[in-house]
Design a protein around this motif. Structure first.
Motif, PDB file in Angstrom:
ATOM      1  N   ALA A  91       7.539 -14.153 -13.519  1.00  0.00           N
ATOM      2  CA  ALA A  91       7.614 -15.057 -12.367  1.00  0.00           C
ATOM      3  C   ALA A  91       7.987 -14.284 -11.106  1.00  0.00           C
ATOM      4  O   ALA A  91       7.398 -14.493 -10.037  1.00  0.00           O
ATOM      5  N   VAL A  92       8.932 -13.378 -11.219  1.00  0.00           N
ATOM      6  CA  VAL A  92       9.361 -12.588 -10.060  1.00  0.00           C
ATOM      7  C   VAL A  92       8.225 -11.670  -9.598  1.00  0.00           C
ATOM      8  O   VAL A  92       8.014 -11.486  -8.396  1.00  0.00           O
ATOM      9  N   ALA A  93       7.460 -11.122 -10.526  1.00  0.00           N
ATOM     10  CA  ALA A  93       6.338 -10.249 -10.173  1.00  0.00           C
ATOM     11  C   ALA A  93       5.275 -10.989  -9.365  1.00  0.00           C
ATOM     12  O   ALA A  93       4.551 -10.370  -8.572  1.00  0.00           O
ATOM     13  N   GLU A  94       5.172 -12.309  -9.539  1.00  0.00           N
ATOM     14  CA  GLU A  94       4.179 -13.090  -8.797  1.00  0.00           C
ATOM     15  C   GLU A  94       4.472 -13.158  -7.294  1.00  0.00           C
ATOM     16  O   GLU A  94       3.585 -13.445  -6.506  1.00  0.00           O
ATOM     17  N   VAL A  95       5.699 -12.895  -6.903  1.00  0.00           N
ATOM     18  CA  VAL A  95       6.071 -12.949  -5.488  1.00  0.00           C
ATOM     19  C   VAL A  95       5.225 -11.952  -4.689  1.00  0.00           C
ATOM     20  O   VAL A  95       4.775 -12.256  -3.587  1.00  0.00           O
ATOM     21  N   ASP A  96       4.983 -10.765  -5.255  1.00  0.00           N
ATOM     22  CA  ASP A  96       4.175  -9.758  -4.556  1.00  0.00           C
ATOM     23  C   ASP A  96       2.752 -10.234  -4.287  1.00  0.00           C
ATOM     24  O   ASP A  96       2.137  -9.840  -3.301  1.00  0.00           O
ATOM     25  N   LYS A  97       2.218 -11.064  -5.176  1.00  0.00           N
ATOM     26  CA  LYS A  97       0.846 -11.554  -5.038  1.00  0.00           C
ATOM     27  C   LYS A  97       0.761 -12.860  -4.248  1.00  0.00           C
ATOM     28  O   LYS A  97      -0.330 -13.375  -4.038  1.00  0.00           O
ATOM     29  N   SER A  98       1.884 -13.374  -3.830  1.00  0.00           N
ATOM     30  CA  SER A  98       1.912 -14.667  -3.151  1.00  0.00           C
ATOM     31  C   SER A  98       1.141 -14.637  -1.832  1.00  0.00           C
ATOM     32  O   SER A  98       1.228 -13.686  -1.062  1.00  0.00           O
ATOM     33  N   VAL A  99       0.393 -15.716  -1.603  1.00  0.00           N
ATOM     34  CA  VAL A  99      -0.300 -15.889  -0.324  1.00  0.00           C
ATOM     35  C   VAL A  99       0.123 -17.216   0.324  1.00  0.00           C
ATOM     36  O   VAL A  99      -0.625 -17.813   1.077  1.00  0.00           O
ATOM     37  N   VAL A 100       1.336 -17.644   0.020  1.00  0.00           N
ATOM     38  CA  VAL A 100       1.860 -18.876   0.607  1.00  0.00           C
ATOM     39  C   VAL A 100       2.202 -18.602   2.072  1.00  0.00           C
ATOM     40  O   VAL A 100       3.029 -17.739   2.365  1.00  0.00           O
ATOM     41  N   ASN A 101       1.536 -19.308   2.969  1.00  0.00           N
ATOM     42  CA  ASN A 101       1.833 -19.193   4.408  1.00  0.00           C
ATOM     43  C   ASN A 101       2.949 -20.140   4.822  1.00  0.00           C
ATOM     44  O   ASN A 101       3.740 -19.830   5.703  1.00  0.00           O
ATOM     45  N   ASN A 102       2.962 -21.300   4.200  1.00  0.00           N
ATOM     46  CA  ASN A 102       3.944 -22.330   4.550  1.00  0.00           C
ATOM     47  C   ASN A 102       4.021 -23.330   3.407  1.00  0.00           C
ATOM     48  O   ASN A 102       3.163 -23.334   2.511  1.00  0.00           O
ATOM     49  N   TYR A 103       5.015 -24.180   3.458  1.00  0.00           N
ATOM     50  CA  TYR A 103       5.158 -25.225   2.450  1.00  0.00           C
ATOM     51  C   TYR A 103       5.808 -26.448   3.088  1.00  0.00           C
ATOM     52  O   TYR A 103       6.477 -26.353   4.111  1.00  0.00           O
ATOM     53  N   HIS A 104       5.570 -27.598   2.470  1.00  0.00           N
ATOM     54  CA  HIS A 104       6.142 -28.863   2.933  1.00  0.00           C
ATOM     55  C   HIS A 104       6.709 -29.599   1.722  1.00  0.00           C
ATOM     56  O   HIS A 104       5.949 -30.023   0.851  1.00  0.00           O
ATOM     57  N   LEU A 105       8.038 -29.710   1.674  1.00  0.00           N
ATOM     58  CA  LEU A 105       8.708 -30.440   0.596  1.00  0.00           C
ATOM     59  C   LEU A 105       8.730 -31.928   0.908  1.00  0.00           C
ATOM     60  O   LEU A 105       8.888 -32.323   2.063  1.00  0.00           O
ATOM     61  N   PHE A 106       8.614 -32.733  -0.138  1.00  0.00           N
ATOM     62  CA  PHE A 106       8.643 -34.177   0.029  1.00  0.00           C
ATOM     63  C   PHE A 106       9.321 -34.799  -1.187  1.00  0.00           C
ATOM     64  O   PHE A 106       9.134 -34.343  -2.310  1.00  0.00           O
ATOM     65  N   ALA A 107      10.105 -35.817  -0.943  1.00  0.00           N
ATOM     66  CA  ALA A 107      10.702 -36.662  -1.992  1.00  0.00           C
ATOM     67  C   ALA A 107      11.520 -35.870  -3.011  1.00  0.00           C
ATOM     68  O   ALA A 107      11.432 -36.122  -4.209  1.00  0.00           O
ATOM     69  N   LEU A 108      12.348 -34.956  -2.538  1.00  0.00           N
ATOM     70  CA  LEU A 108      13.205 -34.197  -3.447  1.00  0.00           C
ATOM     71  C   LEU A 108      14.326 -35.112  -3.952  1.00  0.00           C
ATOM     72  O   LEU A 108      14.975 -35.793  -3.166  1.00  0.00           O
ATOM     73  N   THR A 109      14.498 -35.126  -5.255  1.00  0.00           N
ATOM     74  CA  THR A 109      15.586 -35.900  -5.858  1.00  0.00           C
ATOM     75  C   THR A 109      16.371 -34.992  -6.797  1.00  0.00           C
ATOM     76  O   THR A 109      15.824 -34.046  -7.368  1.00  0.00           O
ATOM     77  N   VAL A 110      17.635 -35.293  -6.928  1.00  0.00           N
ATOM     78  CA  VAL A 110      18.514 -34.551  -7.835  1.00  0.00           C
ATOM     79  C   VAL A 110      19.180 -35.563  -8.758  1.00  0.00           C
ATOM     80  O   VAL A 110      19.808 -36.515  -8.298  1.00  0.00           O
ATOM     81  N   LEU A 111      19.016 -35.343 -10.048  1.00  0.00           N
ATOM     82  CA  LEU A 111      19.648 -36.193 -11.053  1.00  0.00           C
ATOM     83  C   LEU A 111      20.659 -35.342 -11.819  1.00  0.00           C
ATOM     84  O   LEU A 111      20.266 -34.488 -12.620  1.00  0.00           O
ATOM     85  N   PRO A 112      21.960 -35.525 -11.538  1.00  0.00           N
ATOM     86  CA  PRO A 112      22.965 -34.762 -12.293  1.00  0.00           C
ATOM     87  C   PRO A 112      22.902 -35.165 -13.766  1.00  0.00           C
ATOM     88  O   PRO A 112      22.874 -36.352 -14.094  1.00  0.00           O
ATOM     89  N   LEU A 113      22.843 -34.188 -14.645  1.00  0.00           N
ATOM     90  CA  LEU A 113      22.825 -34.456 -16.081  1.00  0.00           C
ATOM     91  C   LEU A 113      24.235 -34.366 -16.652  1.00  0.00           C
ATOM     92  O   LEU A 113      24.578 -35.087 -17.578  1.00  0.00           O
ATOM     93  N   ASP A 114      25.023 -33.477 -16.109  1.00  0.00           N
ATOM     94  CA  ASP A 114      26.466 -33.384 -16.329  1.00  0.00           C
ATOM     95  C   ASP A 114      27.004 -32.502 -15.212  1.00  0.00           C
ATOM     96  O   ASP A 114      26.292 -32.227 -14.255  1.00  0.00           O
ATOM     97  N   SER A 115      28.232 -32.037 -15.309  1.00  0.00           N
ATOM     98  CA  SER A 115      28.819 -31.285 -14.196  1.00  0.00           C
ATOM     99  C   SER A 115      28.197 -29.896 -14.028  1.00  0.00           C
ATOM    100  O   SER A 115      28.379 -29.260 -12.990  1.00  0.00           O
TER     101      SER A 115
END
Length: 163
Positions: A91-115
């Motif tokens: 997964a880390v090796a894929e960073v070198d091949k990345s061609v992501v120019n930008n990103y847009h996050l939407f509807a992020l939710t966090v569900l705590p499973l425990d502490s």
């Protein structure tokens, strides 16, 4: 004995009702825990949302170290490309091949499973350079984050492409 007037009876009834509805100390303690839990959940959401943004900024800026620092040693990713699971090193090796120019996050939710564990879900639209065949990619993402040695680390990543 004299009877109370209608207004006095109403005031007495309302006062009695209000007094009876005061929460007991146990109920007040539970309400306090719920408020603390809600503020803790808000803080957790802010922390993990910042981590997700750092993750995608790392791809955008080709910063392998920043991405690697977020991942647990036993990290596993499943992407929508059909190539199967990836361990941390792949997964880390894929960073070198990345061609992501930008990103847009939407509807992020966090569900705590425990502490020490949380499920993070979000939708992301990735933008790629003009010269590539696919300019935009929209995926739904699920991630499991674990708190290890006081730091939140991403343990599991799964994406599903939205068509």
């Amino acid at each position: 004995m004299r009877s109370l007037g209608p207004l006095a009876s109403l005031i007495l009834a309302l006062f009695s009702l209000g007094w009876a509805q005061q929460p007991t100390p146990a109920v007040r303690a539970m309400q306090g825990k719920q408020q603390n839990s809600a503020s803790g959940a808000a803080g957790l959401k802010e922390t993990l949302e910042a981590n997700v943004k750092t993750e995608w900024d790392a791809f955008k800026n080709k910063n392998k170290q920043a991405y690697s620092d977020l991942l647990a040693e036993d990290f596993v990713a499943i992407e929508d490309d059909g190539e199967g699971t990836r361990k941390k090193s792949a997964a880390v090796a894929e960073v070198d091949k990345s061609v992501v120019n930008n990103y847009h996050l939407f509807a992020l939710t966090v569900l705590p499973l425990d502490s020490n564990a949380a499920l993070v879900t979000y939708e992301i639209t990735l933008e790629f350079p003009l010269k590539v065949q696919v300019r935009f990619k929209r995926v739904l993402v699920s991630e499991i984050w674990l708190k290890r040695n006081g730091q939140w680390k991403e343990r599991y990543y799964q994406e599903t492409r939205v068509k």
